[in-house]
Design an enzyme around this catalytic site. Structure first.
Site, mmCIF file in Angstrom:
data_model
loop_
_atom_site.group_PDB
_atom_site.id
_atom_site.type_symbol
_atom_site.label_atom_id
_atom_site.label_comp_id
_atom_site.label_asym_id
_atom_site.label_seq_id
_atom_site.Cartn_x
_atom_site.Cartn_y
_atom_site.Cartn_z
ATOM 1 N N HIS A 107 52.054 47.898 46.518
ATOM 2 C CA HIS A 107 52.351 49.248 46.978
ATOM 3 C C HIS A 107 51.249 50.215 46.553
ATOM 4 C CE1 HIS A 107 53.821 49.224 42.839
ATOM 5 N NE2 HIS A 107 53.797 50.543 42.837
ATOM 6 N N ASP A 109 51.204 54.352 45.405
ATOM 7 C CA ASP A 109 52.205 55.282 44.883
ATOM 8 C C ASP A 109 52.490 56.440 45.835
ATOM 9 O OD1 ASP A 109 52.529 53.852 42.500
ATOM 10 O OD2 ASP A 109 50.826 54.872 41.567
ATOM 11 N N HIS A 256 48.584 48.143 44.257
ATOM 12 C CA HIS A 256 48.746 47.430 42.993
ATOM 13 C C HIS A 256 50.088 46.731 42.929
ATOM 14 C CE1 HIS A 256 50.327 51.512 42.433
ATOM 15 N NE2 HIS A 256 51.084 51.040 41.458
ATOM 16 N N ARG A 271 52.540 57.274 32.979
ATOM 17 C CA ARG A 271 51.685 57.518 34.138
ATOM 18 C C ARG A 271 51.597 59.008 34.440
ATOM 19 N NH1 ARG A 271 53.781 55.325 39.720
ATOM 20 N NH2 ARG A 271 54.162 57.513 40.259
#
Length: 285
Positions: A107, A109, A256, A271
């Site tokens: 995917h 983000d 990723h 994150r």
């Protein structure tokens, strides 16, 4: 196109590629310190060239993490962040004996946003001794790996991206509630990178619901074929985490996959995400 430092002219950082296609480690930078504009320009140049860059032994605070990310643009606040969290720019991602990792799908983000993120900066707080690697795929190479005829068709298509596919269950809300604030978004299947001009596939297994204008059967067939491009090893790198490691990836050009092979061990990450702009396709031919 933004002006960037040439990778051949880097003088403030050292860049060591992980593979010929994607990924590089950055050396000679202490992210606990404020970096001058020249260093930030070189880091950005390395990101654009390698699509994901890695830093080791960066034992920084959340405030330093946020300050570094701000050098690359405005920051996002994820809807999964608790409303009373003191540092809302930080998304905490933790798994252990009571929570198996669920990020093990290719995917990019927040493609469900009208303006998906430029990039994500992920910091390892605690990781297992073995396992929990993250894989990254070069979606420009994935696009170039298609036949010319399929490339041409994909250039004409758009796809719908839906937050509810993942976060309705995670947040315990109905899809309709999420759609009131984050309605499904249409993005080109082939995205032009706003800084490099490279064309890249821009569909992913997590958030893409369907290709617009096709029947469900046609859409499913094509999406499965495009998704499979990310799984080609020649387009990938794999990063082994240590506490204090940081990965900074370009969501406009890479996908990723966080390997969920470490249960019931603990993996804690933080994150911070840099806001981006609306995806577009511009024919470069």
């Amino acid at each position: 196109m933004n002006e960037i430092a040439s990778p051949r002219a880097l003088t403030r950082i050292t860049v060591t590629p992980l593979t010929p296609q994607i990924g590089a480690e950055i050396h000679g930078v202490d992210l606990s310190q404020e970096q001058d504009d020249a260093v930030i320009a070189e880091i950005r140049a390395a990101l654009l060239q390698h699509k994901v860059i890695f830093f080791r032994d960066q034992h920084i605070t959340a405030a330093q993490h946020i300050a570094f990310a701000r050098r690359f643009g405005a920051l996002e606040i994820h809807p999964a962040t608790p409303k009373d969290q003191p540092d809302p720019e930080v998304l905490h991602i933790a798994h252990g004996p009571k929570s198996r990792g669920t990020e093990n799908a290719w995917h990019s983000d927040v493609t469900w946003r009208a303006e998906p993120s430029l990039g994500s900066i992920l910091r390892a707080i605690e990781v297992p001794e073995v396992g929990s690697d993250t894989l990254f795929a070069d979606m420009g190479a994935a696009f170039r790996g298609l036949s010319p005829a399929l490339q041409d068709w994909c250039r004409t298509l758009t796809a719908s991206h839906d937050i509810a596919r993942v976060f309705a269950k995670k947040l315990g809300v109905r899809p309709e509630e999420l759609h009131e604030k984050y309605p499904p978004q249409s993005h080109p299947v082939v995205r032009t990178h706003p800084e490099t001009g490279e064309q890249a596939l821009y569909v992913n297994t997590a958030f893409t619901s369907h290709i617009e204008g096709l029947s469900a059967r046609e859409s499913d067939w094509l999406l499965q074929h495009l998704y499979a491009q990310a799984a080609i090893p020649e387009y990938q790198c794999r990063f082994k985490w240590r506490a204090g490691s940081i990965a900074f990836w370009d969501n406009r050009a890479a996908q990723h996959y966080a390997a969920s092979d470490y249960f019931p061990a603990v993996r804690r990450m933080e994150r911070v995400t840099v806001a981006g702009d609306r995806p577009f396709y511009r024919d470069e031919r």
